[in-house]
Design a protein around this motif. Structure first.
Motif, PDB file in Angstrom:
ATOM      1  N   LEU A   1      11.940   3.751 -29.177  1.00  0.00           N
ATOM      2  CA  LEU A   1      10.820   4.446 -29.815  1.00  0.00           C
ATOM      3  C   LEU A   1      11.335   5.447 -30.841  1.00  0.00           C
ATOM      4  O   LEU A   1      10.793   5.566 -31.936  1.00  0.00           O
ATOM      5  CB  LEU A   1       9.973   5.165 -28.753  1.00  0.00           C
ATOM      6  CG  LEU A   1       9.071   4.267 -27.913  1.00  0.00           C
ATOM      7  CD1 LEU A   1       8.310   5.098 -26.884  1.00  0.00           C
ATOM      8  CD2 LEU A   1       8.080   3.511 -28.814  1.00  0.00           C
ATOM      9  N   ALA A   2      12.415   6.156 -30.479  1.00  0.00           N
ATOM     10  CA  ALA A   2      12.958   7.155 -31.390  1.00  0.00           C
ATOM     11  C   ALA A   2      13.403   6.497 -32.689  1.00  0.00           C
ATOM     12  O   ALA A   2      13.120   7.001 -33.789  1.00  0.00           O
ATOM     13  CB  ALA A   2      14.136   7.877 -30.728  1.00  0.00           C
TER      14      ALA A   2
ATOM     15  N   GLU B   1      12.354   3.597 -33.899  1.00  0.00           N
ATOM     16  CA  GLU B   1      11.157   3.113 -34.602  1.00  0.00           C
ATOM     17  C   GLU B   1      10.465   4.259 -35.347  1.00  0.00           C
ATOM     18  O   GLU B   1      10.060   4.117 -36.504  1.00  0.00           O
ATOM     19  CB  GLU B   1      10.164   2.498 -33.590  1.00  0.00           C
ATOM     20  CG  GLU B   1      10.567   1.122 -33.102  1.00  0.00           C
ATOM     21  CD  GLU B   1      10.496   0.067 -34.210  1.00  0.00           C
ATOM     22  OE1 GLU B   1       9.456  -0.040 -34.868  1.00  0.00           O
ATOM     23  OE2 GLU B   1      11.515  -0.633 -34.399  1.00  0.00           O
ATOM     24  N   PHE B   2      10.360   5.381 -34.666  1.00  0.00           N
ATOM     25  CA  PHE B   2       9.734   6.554 -35.275  1.00  0.00           C
ATOM     26  C   PHE B   2      10.495   6.951 -36.535  1.00  0.00           C
ATOM     27  O   PHE B   2       9.922   7.189 -37.601  1.00  0.00           O
ATOM     28  CB  PHE B   2       9.721   7.712 -34.267  1.00  0.00           C
ATOM     29  CG  PHE B   2       9.209   9.002 -34.835  1.00  0.00           C
ATOM     30  CD1 PHE B   2       7.839   9.230 -34.928  1.00  0.00           C
ATOM     31  CD2 PHE B   2      10.080   9.980 -35.294  1.00  0.00           C
ATOM     32  CE1 PHE B   2       7.358  10.417 -35.475  1.00  0.00           C
ATOM     33  CE2 PHE B   2       9.608  11.156 -35.850  1.00  0.00           C
ATOM     34  CZ  PHE B   2       8.240  11.382 -35.931  1.00  0.00           C
ATOM     35  N   PHE B   3      11.806   6.972 -36.404  1.00  0.00           N
ATOM     36  CA  PHE B   3      12.659   7.347 -37.532  1.00  0.00           C
ATOM     37  C   PHE B   3      12.423   6.403 -38.713  1.00  0.00           C
ATOM     38  O   PHE B   3      12.268   6.816 -39.856  1.00  0.00           O
ATOM     39  CB  PHE B   3      14.119   7.302 -37.073  1.00  0.00           C
ATOM     40  CG  PHE B   3      15.113   7.474 -38.180  1.00  0.00           C
ATOM     41  CD1 PHE B   3      15.428   8.751 -38.625  1.00  0.00           C
ATOM     42  CD2 PHE B   3      15.724   6.384 -38.772  1.00  0.00           C
ATOM     43  CE1 PHE B   3      16.338   8.912 -39.654  1.00  0.00           C
ATOM     44  CE2 PHE B   3      16.627   6.549 -39.789  1.00  0.00           C
ATOM     45  CZ  PHE B   3      16.942   7.815 -40.236  1.00  0.00           C
ATOM     46  N   ASN B   4      12.355   5.113 -38.419  1.00  0.00           N
ATOM     47  CA  ASN B   4      12.195   4.136 -39.493  1.00  0.00           C
ATOM     48  C   ASN B   4      10.831   4.225 -40.172  1.00  0.00           C
ATOM     49  O   ASN B   4      10.713   3.975 -41.368  1.00  0.00           O
ATOM     50  CB  ASN B   4      12.379   2.711 -38.937  1.00  0.00           C
ATOM     51  CG  ASN B   4      13.833   2.338 -38.826  1.00  0.00           C
ATOM     52  OD1 ASN B   4      14.698   3.073 -39.312  1.00  0.00           O
ATOM     53  ND2 ASN B   4      14.117   1.223 -38.188  1.00  0.00           N
ATOM     54  N   ARG B   5       9.809   4.546 -39.411  1.00  0.00           N
ATOM     55  CA  ARG B   5       8.467   4.500 -39.984  1.00  0.00           C
ATOM     56  C   ARG B   5       8.041   5.793 -40.605  1.00  0.00           C
ATOM     57  O   ARG B   5       7.281   5.823 -41.568  1.00  0.00           O
ATOM     58  CB  ARG B   5       7.466   4.108 -38.900  1.00  0.00           C
ATOM     59  CG  ARG B   5       7.613   2.649 -38.595  1.00  0.00           C
ATOM     60  CD  ARG B   5       6.550   2.130 -37.707  1.00  0.00           C
ATOM     61  NE  ARG B   5       6.977   0.800 -37.247  1.00  0.00           N
ATOM     62  CZ  ARG B   5       6.314   0.078 -36.388  1.00  0.00           C
ATOM     63  NH1 ARG B   5       5.199   0.534 -35.892  1.00  0.00           N
ATOM     64  NH2 ARG B   5       6.758  -1.101 -36.043  1.00  0.00           N
ATOM     65  N   LYS B   6       8.486   6.916 -40.035  1.00  0.00           N
ATOM     66  CA  LYS B   6       7.894   8.197 -40.432  1.00  0.00           C
ATOM     67  C   LYS B   6       8.800   9.048 -41.323  1.00  0.00           C
ATOM     68  O   LYS B   6       8.321   9.998 -41.914  1.00  0.00           O
ATOM     69  CB  LYS B   6       7.528   9.009 -39.177  1.00  0.00           C
ATOM     70  CG  LYS B   6       6.542   8.317 -38.264  1.00  0.00           C
ATOM     71  CD  LYS B   6       5.137   8.358 -38.823  1.00  0.00           C
ATOM     72  CE  LYS B   6       4.203   7.526 -37.937  1.00  0.00           C
ATOM     73  NZ  LYS B   6       2.985   7.098 -38.626  1.00  0.00           N
ATOM     74  N   THR B   7      10.070   8.779 -41.375  1.00  0.00           N
ATOM     75  CA  THR B   7      10.914   9.667 -42.173  1.00  0.00           C
ATOM     76  C   THR B   7      11.342   8.967 -43.455  1.00  0.00           C
ATOM     77  O   THR B   7      11.383   7.745 -43.533  1.00  0.00           O
ATOM     78  CB  THR B   7      12.180  10.095 -41.404  1.00  0.00           C
ATOM     79  OG1 THR B   7      12.968   8.925 -41.185  1.00  0.00           O
ATOM     80  CG2 THR B   7      11.842  10.738 -40.077  1.00  0.00           C
TER      81      THR B   7
ATOM     82  N   LYS C   1      12.601   5.144 -44.210  1.00  0.00           N
ATOM     83  CA  LYS C   1      11.998   4.252 -45.199  1.00  0.00           C
ATOM     84  C   LYS C   1      13.070   3.619 -46.069  1.00  0.00           C
ATOM     85  O   LYS C   1      12.940   2.460 -46.505  1.00  0.00           O
ATOM     86  CB  LYS C   1      10.968   5.010 -46.035  1.00  0.00           C
ATOM     87  CG  LYS C   1       9.724   5.248 -45.191  1.00  0.00           C
ATOM     88  CD  LYS C   1       8.586   5.885 -45.946  1.00  0.00           C
ATOM     89  CE  LYS C   1       7.378   5.948 -45.031  1.00  0.00           C
ATOM     90  NZ  LYS C   1       6.683   7.233 -45.104  1.00  0.00           N
TER      91      LYS C   1
END
Lengths: 407, 291
Positions: free
Chosen positions: B153-154, B156-162, B166
């Motif tokens: 999850l961490a 995935e979060f990094f890839n989508r939100k930061t 991106k």
């Protein structure tokens, strides 16, 4: 003229000194003994203890003047418990190092793959750990057999394990867990045969692979079949996974298995879950005779193992004894030629007092096993050590159990 | 019923072990179309370093981030000396050999440093099982599942939100276009390797109390994880988790209902089936490659 004479004399002295040196060199040329076993990997606690036992014996013999006036020299090779490495090493020890004899083989598979080279080269092998029943009978069809052993083979161990489970402790429902190597599968065979003699069929016979990390399926099958005891044939790390898996399932039945349950990497990795496991042992680290006491003291002093516990006491003791047996044979043969050593081993005139037992005519031309069924006792894992399972055995331990005469 | 449940629990725990390792394969595949075949050895190194730290007296929970830092450096090293030269000369297969070679080197180094015996990793949680709906689970197994999910999850979060994430996604979608947009794709690829080794190292330290720690622990696990990556699909995070659980449960149930001798067969059969019927994996996206 006088001057020339002096020079001549000095030359003569020099030359004779050279001759003397050369003679001394041949006299002191070491007798090479091959040592092969896994010194790394899952079986290494057996291999390293064996090697250290061998080293200790060689050191003592050399200090006492060697054999035939020549020192013994070990040529150690790590076969990594791999059959193909064992084969390479056998060829190297025979052709390049020109050993007079080899001690070792921890793994049944490696022994079966490698010892044909010794057989062909007519060089005796003293198996000091590997227990597969087939090992000493691999060349039964040939006129001479160069394979000897001083370890409790599986046809001794399997009936002992079954006797312990069925007769002594009264279990009726038995599960067998064996690994998928030659060792495990040959051992499973022996266990099933021994059970059949008691008219018992195992309720579950399961297999596992080296490096398996999850034993749930095997243990659940045994549990569901109603097993009252688990008989094992495997080596330390996977045996520890069995004990750990039992803890996880909250299922506690006695583990009784081959002697490998005494390996340090079983005891350490299983932790409290390994307590109570029982296995046949030819040697338990207790100073029950003066010979054993001095062996244990000098082993601990020389190699300083963790917690003053020999990693695999059986391997160390059998390794130590195997060198003394060979030394006695070489002395009697008065030669380092393979056929003569073999002949001497088959007819040892003087008893050899070892750590495991006193070897009184241990081998004959027909029988290449030094250990008989009456020699091993049951050991039990208790507080991270292997102790005598039965107080009676411990009390009588100072009486050395010797090989029975052939019936 | 309790038996099936027990098999599923153990299978899920085993499957999540495979999944965390497979996740590392995915990370590098997404950015550079390459895989680190030394992933199993990265896991082993993480476990070994973790064990060293723990025996030196470092707390288990403090050890985890330290091991991840070690993994970052190890992964970056692999990318710099093993993968980058292959990408530079546009070699299709150079990275395969070089990552395998580096894996072997790491294993041999570990054998020399730590020996080749299997060692016990002290468990940070109690080793007595918990009862859960009539079947037993070790606290450590729950920790592995939770830890694996949190880690994924961490990322995935990094890839989508930061913004950095991106950049990773952009590099995955089209390396050349990303480069033209001013993204330092080389750095992104190095980073993805570092991250994949860090996750492997984390996984190693996490699962070591359940498996046993030794220089060869990575070989079997790395291979199984590779099968999971193929079954689940190399482009799908969800696929990895599902693939892992499928393989883990398939192993334990086959072991019980069929024969423990055939435990490893269904996973391989599944692998072949997936390759034959849906080569991108159960959850993978089939990309059309323009030539």
């Amino acid at each position: 003229m006088r001057f020339r004479f002096a020079k001549l004399a000095s030359h003569a002295v020099f030359a004779s000194a050279l001759v003397g040196l050369a003679a001394a060199a041949t006299a002191a040329e070491p007798i090479k003994i091959g040592v092969t076993g896994p010194f790394t990997g899952g079986s290494s606690s057996m291999g390293v203890s064996m090697r250290d036992g061998v080293k200790l014996a060689v050191e003592e013999i050399n200090k006492a003047g060697g054999v035939l006036g020549r020192p013994l020299q070990t040529v150690e090779r790590d076969d990594e418990a791999k059959n193909e490495r064992g084969v390479q090493i056998a060829q190297e020890l025979i052709n390049k190092e020109k050993v007079s004899a080899t001690v070792g083989f921890i793994n049944t598979g490696v022994a079966l793959a490698s010892q044909r080279f010794y057989q062909e080269a007519k060089i005796p092998v003293m198996n000091n750990v590997a227990t597969g029943s087939l090992i000493t009978h691999q060349f039964d069809d040939q006129p001479a057999n160069y394979i000897f052993r001083n370890a409790a083979h599986d046809s001794i161990q399997a009936p002992m394990i079954v006797e312990e489970a069925i007769a002594r402790r009264g279990y009726k429902k038995i599960a067998i867990l064996a690994d998928s190597t030659n060792y495990g599968q040959l051992g499973r065979d022996d266990l099933e045969k021994a059970l059949a003699l008691k008219n018992i069929k195992a309720v579950a016979v399961e297999k596992f692979n080296i490096k398996d990390v999850d034993m749930t399926a095997q243990l659940l099958k045994a549990k569901e079949a109603g097993a009252e005891a688990v008989l094992t044939y495997g080596i330390g790390p996977e045996l520890a996974q069995i004990a750990n898996g039992m803890t996880k399932l909250g299922w506690k039945v006695p583990i009784i298995g081959s002697w490998t349950l005494s390996m340090a990497n079983f005891i350490d990795n299983a932790g409290p879950g390994g307590d109570g496991a029982r296995m046949p042992q030819t040697f338990i680290q207790e100073p029950t005779t003066p010979k054993r006491q001095s062996f244990i003291i000098s082993y601990l002093k020389t190699f300083n193992p963790k917690n003053a516990r020999i990693d695999s006491p059986v391997s160390a003791a059998q390794g130590y004894d195997s060198v003394y047996l060979l030394a006695a044979a070489i002395t009697q043969a008065n030669s380092t030629e393979g056929p003569k050593i073999k002949a001497a081993l088959e007819d040892l005139k003087t008893p050899v007092s070892g750590v495991v037992t006193t070897y009184n005519k241990p081998f004959t031309a027909k029988d290449h096993e030094a250990i008989t069924a009456n020699i091993p006792v049951f050991g039990e894992v208790k507080a991270q050590r292997v102790v005598y399972a039965y107080p009676d055995d411990f009390k009588k331990a100072s009486e050395v159990r010797v090989k029975e005469a052939k019936k | 019923m309790a038996i099936l449940l027990q098999l599923i629990y153990s299978g899920v725990a085993l499957g999540m072990i495979y999944a965390v390792i497979a996740f590392g394969y995915q990370l590098t595949f997404q950015t550079s179309d390459t895989l680190n075949f030394g992933q199993g050895d990265a896991l082993m190194l993480g476990a070994m370093v973790g064990l060293t730290l723990v025996t030196m007296g470092v707390n288990f929970w403090l050890m985890l981030p330290l091991v991840m830092v070690f993994g970052l450096f190890q992964g970056a090293l692999v990318e710099r000396i093993g993968v980058r030269p292959a990408i530079k000369i546009k070699s299709e297969f150079g990275w395969i050999m070089s990552t395998i070679a580096l894996g072997i080197i790491f294993k041999n180094v570990a054998e020399n440093v730590w020996g080749r015996d299997d060692m016990k990793f002290p468990s940070p949680l109690p080793e007595s099982p918990l009862k859960f709906l009539g079947a037993n689970v070790l606290p450590m197994e729950i920790l592995v599942v939770v830890g694996a999910v949190l880690m994924m999850l961490a990322v995935e979060f990094f890839n989508r939100k930061t913004i950095y994430g991106k950049a990773v996604v952009a590099t995955f979608n089209d390396r050349d276009a990303a480069k033209l947009m001013g993204i330092n794709t080389g750095l992104v690829i190095t980073f993805s390797y570092a991250l994949s080794s860090a996750t492997a190292a984390f996984a190693g330290a996490l699962i070591a109390p359940l498996t046993l720690t030794g220089a060869t622990m990575g070989s079997v696990l790395g291979l199984k994880a590779f099968a999971v990556a193929i079954i689940g699909g190399l482009t799908s995070g969800l696929g990895i988790i599902v693939g892992g659980i499928i393989l883990g449960v398939a192993e334990t149930t086959t072991g019980f209902y069929l024969s423990t001798g055939y435990k490893d067969v269904p996973g391989l059969v599944l692998l072949l089936l997936v390759l034959a019927l849906k080569p991108a994996g159960l959850f993978g996206k089939t990309a059309i490659k323009k030539v």
